[in-house]
Scaffold this active site. Sequence first.
Site, PDB file in Angstrom:
ATOM      1  N   LYS A 205       0.871  -1.166   0.018  1.00 27.44           N
ATOM      2  CA  LYS A 205       0.104   0.095  -0.067  1.00 27.44           C
ATOM      3  C   LYS A 205       0.857   1.257   0.010  1.00 27.44           C
ATOM      4  O   LYS A 205       1.619   1.613   0.743  1.00 27.44           O
ATOM      5  CB  LYS A 205      -0.919   0.111   1.249  1.00 27.44           C
ATOM      6  CG  LYS A 205      -1.987   1.111   1.096  1.00 27.44           C
ATOM      7  CD  LYS A 205      -2.677   1.778   2.277  1.00 27.44           C
ATOM      8  CE  LYS A 205      -1.713   2.712   2.954  1.00 27.44           C
ATOM      9  NZ  LYS A 205      -1.708   3.944   2.201  1.00 27.44           N
ATOM     10  N   GLY A 257       7.070   4.427   8.040  1.00 24.48           N
ATOM     11  CA  GLY A 257       6.119   5.675   8.322  1.00 24.48           C
ATOM     12  C   GLY A 257       6.402   6.497   9.718  1.00 24.48           C
ATOM     13  O   GLY A 257       7.432   6.226  10.309  1.00 24.48           O
ATOM     14  N   GLU A 279       9.991   0.884  10.503  1.00 25.58           N
ATOM     15  CA  GLU A 279      11.129   1.917  10.154  1.00 25.58           C
ATOM     16  C   GLU A 279      10.367   3.051  10.409  1.00 25.58           C
ATOM     17  O   GLU A 279       9.261   3.524   9.637  1.00 25.58           O
ATOM     18  CB  GLU A 279      11.470   1.757   8.644  1.00 25.58           C
ATOM     19  CG  GLU A 279      12.116   0.690   8.223  1.00 25.58           C
ATOM     20  CD  GLU A 279      13.411   0.267   8.818  1.00 25.58           C
ATOM     21  OE1 GLU A 279      14.089   1.400   9.068  1.00 25.58           O
ATOM     22  OE2 GLU A 279      14.315  -0.699   8.812  1.00 25.58           O
ATOM     23  N   CYS A 313      13.778  10.613   6.429  1.00 21.17           N
ATOM     24  CA  CYS A 313      13.605   9.946   7.792  1.00 21.17           C
ATOM     25  C   CYS A 313      14.898  10.402   8.709  1.00 21.17           C
ATOM     26  O   CYS A 313      14.847  10.486   9.831  1.00 21.17           O
ATOM     27  CB  CYS A 313      13.261   8.629   8.084  1.00 21.17           C
ATOM     28  SG  CYS A 313      14.241   7.694   6.675  1.00 21.17           S
ATOM     29  N   GLU A 410      10.165  15.275  15.283  1.00 22.53           N
ATOM     30  CA  GLU A 410      10.404  15.459  13.862  1.00 22.53           C
ATOM     31  C   GLU A 410       9.502  16.291  13.270  1.00 22.53           C
ATOM     32  O   GLU A 410       8.429  16.230  13.394  1.00 22.53           O
ATOM     33  CB  GLU A 410      10.010  13.716  13.231  1.00 22.53           C
ATOM     34  CG  GLU A 410      10.725  13.681  12.103  1.00 22.53           C
ATOM     35  CD  GLU A 410      10.265  12.189  11.352  1.00 22.53           C
ATOM     36  OE1 GLU A 410       9.109  11.897  11.817  1.00 22.53           O
ATOM     37  OE2 GLU A 410      11.177  11.890  10.818  1.00 22.53           O
TER      38      GLU A 410
HETATM   39  P1  NAD Z   1       2.517   8.045   8.026  1.00 19.64           P
HETATM   40  O1  NAD Z   1       2.618   7.282   9.171  1.00 19.64           O
HETATM   41  O2  NAD Z   1       1.393   8.926   8.296  1.00 19.64           O
HETATM   42  O3  NAD Z   1       2.125   7.382   6.872  1.00 19.64           O
HETATM   43  C1  NAD Z   1       2.724   6.202   6.477  1.00 19.64           C
HETATM   44  C2  NAD Z   1       1.918   5.131   5.842  1.00 19.64           C
HETATM   45  O4  NAD Z   1       0.987   4.464   6.728  1.00 19.64           O
HETATM   46  C3  NAD Z   1       0.894   5.819   4.410  1.00 19.64           C
HETATM   47  O5  NAD Z   1       0.822   4.809   3.751  1.00 19.64           O
HETATM   48  C4  NAD Z   1      -0.335   5.897   5.361  1.00 19.64           C
HETATM   49  O6  NAD Z   1      -1.348   5.905   4.580  1.00 19.64           O
HETATM   50  C5  NAD Z   1      -0.508   4.657   6.140  1.00 19.64           C
HETATM   51  N1  NAD Z   1      -1.040   4.737   7.448  1.00 19.64           N
HETATM   52  C6  NAD Z   1      -1.721   5.678   8.170  1.00 19.64           C
HETATM   53  N2  NAD Z   1      -2.359   5.389   8.912  1.00 19.64           N
HETATM   54  C7  NAD Z   1      -2.434   4.143   9.251  1.00 19.64           C
HETATM   55  C8  NAD Z   1      -3.006   3.129  10.139  1.00 19.64           C
HETATM   56  N3  NAD Z   1      -3.608   3.586  11.135  1.00 19.64           N
HETATM   57  N4  NAD Z   1      -2.835   1.723   9.945  1.00 19.64           N
HETATM   58  C9  NAD Z   1      -1.962   1.638   8.777  1.00 19.64           C
HETATM   59  N5  NAD Z   1      -1.581   2.375   7.906  1.00 19.64           N
HETATM   60  C10 NAD Z   1      -1.725   3.527   8.053  1.00 19.64           C
HETATM   61  O7  NAD Z   1       3.966   8.688   7.592  1.00 19.64           O
HETATM   62  P2  NAD Z   1       4.158   9.616   6.359  1.00 19.64           P
HETATM   63  O8  NAD Z   1       3.855  11.064   6.835  1.00 19.64           O
HETATM   64  O9  NAD Z   1       3.640   8.992   5.178  1.00 19.64           O
HETATM   65  O10 NAD Z   1       5.842   9.639   6.328  1.00 19.64           O
HETATM   66  C11 NAD Z   1       6.630  10.314   7.020  1.00 19.64           C
HETATM   67  C12 NAD Z   1       7.238   9.449   8.239  1.00 19.64           C
HETATM   68  O11 NAD Z   1       7.889   8.243   7.535  1.00 19.64           O
HETATM   69  C13 NAD Z   1       8.179  10.306   8.880  1.00 19.64           C
HETATM   70  O12 NAD Z   1       7.911  10.266  10.392  1.00 19.64           O
HETATM   71  C14 NAD Z   1       9.566   9.554   8.443  1.00 19.64           C
HETATM   72  O13 NAD Z   1      10.538   9.860   9.485  1.00 19.64           O
HETATM   73  C15 NAD Z   1       8.921   7.985   8.223  1.00 19.64           C
HETATM   74  N6  NAD Z   1      10.003   7.451   7.731  1.00 19.64           N
HETATM   75  C16 NAD Z   1      10.810   6.469   7.942  1.00 19.64           C
HETATM   76  C17 NAD Z   1      11.646   5.785   7.084  1.00 19.64           C
HETATM   77  C18 NAD Z   1      12.416   4.661   7.823  1.00 19.64           C
HETATM   78  O14 NAD Z   1      13.274   3.919   7.089  1.00 19.64           O
HETATM   79  N7  NAD Z   1      12.967   4.418   9.229  1.00 19.64           N
HETATM   80  C19 NAD Z   1      11.923   6.093   6.005  1.00 19.64           C
HETATM   81  C20 NAD Z   1      10.838   7.060   5.317  1.00 19.64           C
HETATM   82  C21 NAD Z   1      10.081   7.663   6.196  1.00 19.64           C
END
Ligand code: NAD
Length: 501
Positions: A205, A257, A279, A313, A410
Amino acid sequence: MAAERAGGGGRARKVVPKSDHDFVTGTSYAPAPESSDHVKLAKNYDLFIGGKWVKAGKRMKTVNPATEKVLAEVGEAGAKEVDLAVKAARKAHDSVWGKMPGRERGKYLFRVARLLQERAREFAIIESMDGGKPIRESRDVDLPLVAAHFFYHAGWADKLEYAFPGRKPRPLGVAGQIIPWNFPLLMAAWKLAPALACGNTVVLKPAETTPLTALKLAGLFEEAEFPDGVVNIVTGGGATGQALVEHPGLDKIAFTGSTAVGKMIQRSLAKSGKRHTLELGGKAAHLIFEDAPINQAVEGIVNGIFFNQGHVCCAGSRLLVQEGVAEEVIRKLKRRMETLVVGDPLDKNTDIGAINSQEQLGRITKLVACGTEEGARCWQSGQQLPGRGYWFKPTLFTDCAQSHRVVQEEIFGPVLAIQTFRTTEEGIEKANNTPYGLSGGVWTDKGSKIFKVAGAMRAGVLWANTYNKFDPTSPFGGYKESGVGREGGVHGLGGYLELQE
Ligand code: NAD
């Protein structure tokens, strides 16, 4: 927000109108827009389930954050479509993919890797249009790494026994994979390539604001003639992700995320028996010592937080600088920030593209305002921002206390919080003093200091005298609230295998 502005003493700025935008650059480069005429985007995209394009009951729009124009509509998968996708993946695992000899699986992955190389330009442009990141980054960083991930894991597919001597590696089964919007295609590659190489099938997804390259990638899996159901792609928002996490037919959840959503997922997975890797977020610090190569360090800081709008991230969003060189580093940093080109993501000169969404821009603006309210001193460079789209100026904070939200939380935007330190111990103590532990940077002339600091920093990834370098052979992952498990390298393979004695 009372921010200090860049003074008038900097270099003259020239207004450069470009195509249908009136972007303004911080320096006087002629526009060099990448043409997007040859890029073919459909008006509507369906879900990719069981090798077919399946209509979803609902649809949602995906927008170019640099222009606010709708690029396409995509399906919004509900529980019913997620169930179809999981069942298709299970069937493909049990009947074909899980049983296929590794060398055959490897051939399919090599095919996708080569197709990605052939189509790299088109994918890079779509990535920049849908996500707002500069074309230089999509073209020179994301796409080469995406292909490299598929090549690397294709090579492992028939050698898993050698990766884990004395064990019998078996696929886990079906993996549900959820990714964010900052590196849409690269995160898809990080997830898909190891899972498939190890014999798992997947339901992926993508993030709601950047679904297009994952859907285009589904087209490449079709072209590479993957068996139906091996890769399924369901678009949608948080509710779609939640439906996937809660589906009982999965053996593993791989999530990238925010920490907030990661915690919710971990709670919901408790007692489910599903394996998981998470992650999550980060608040990385650069430690700049007095003996550091200062000019090189300034470039590293800029690369770490301002390129790609701080949507990384492991962005180096905190700067810890030893007192003796603090004034010099901050002066040079401000001067360099003034030269950054903010604007059209498709322009090859652009350093800082568009913020990914209005919602993310709102989050950045709120946290920056909070920094000023809490007493930190805000400075922003003087670029004029385009009228349409979502933009944020390169910003830094000085006079930061360890407890300030801009130091602890963050922001995920082009915002740097600066503090100073006197001794190595104080620097390490401050670097480790956040809930996160994803990455960090150390800048010094002394190898021994690099080893001392690297050993003491509670971060999964450490760069020395460089920053933001990635390679599919290196494991990646966080300490503390930055995650669980590792992706990449041999460690990452282990996350998709059952290792029988
Ligand atoms: P987010 O957590 O809002 O969303 C990430 C994904 O999760 C999206 O596809 C979203 O639709 C989905 N999602 C949202 N709510 C959900 C739920 N309740 N259950 C399951 N899935 C759900 O994050 P974002 O704003 O898209 O991304 C930014 C974040 O990602 C930052 O915190 C960043 O640090 C992190 N990130 C981490 C890494 C890593 O490797 N550690 C890499 C890239 C981004």
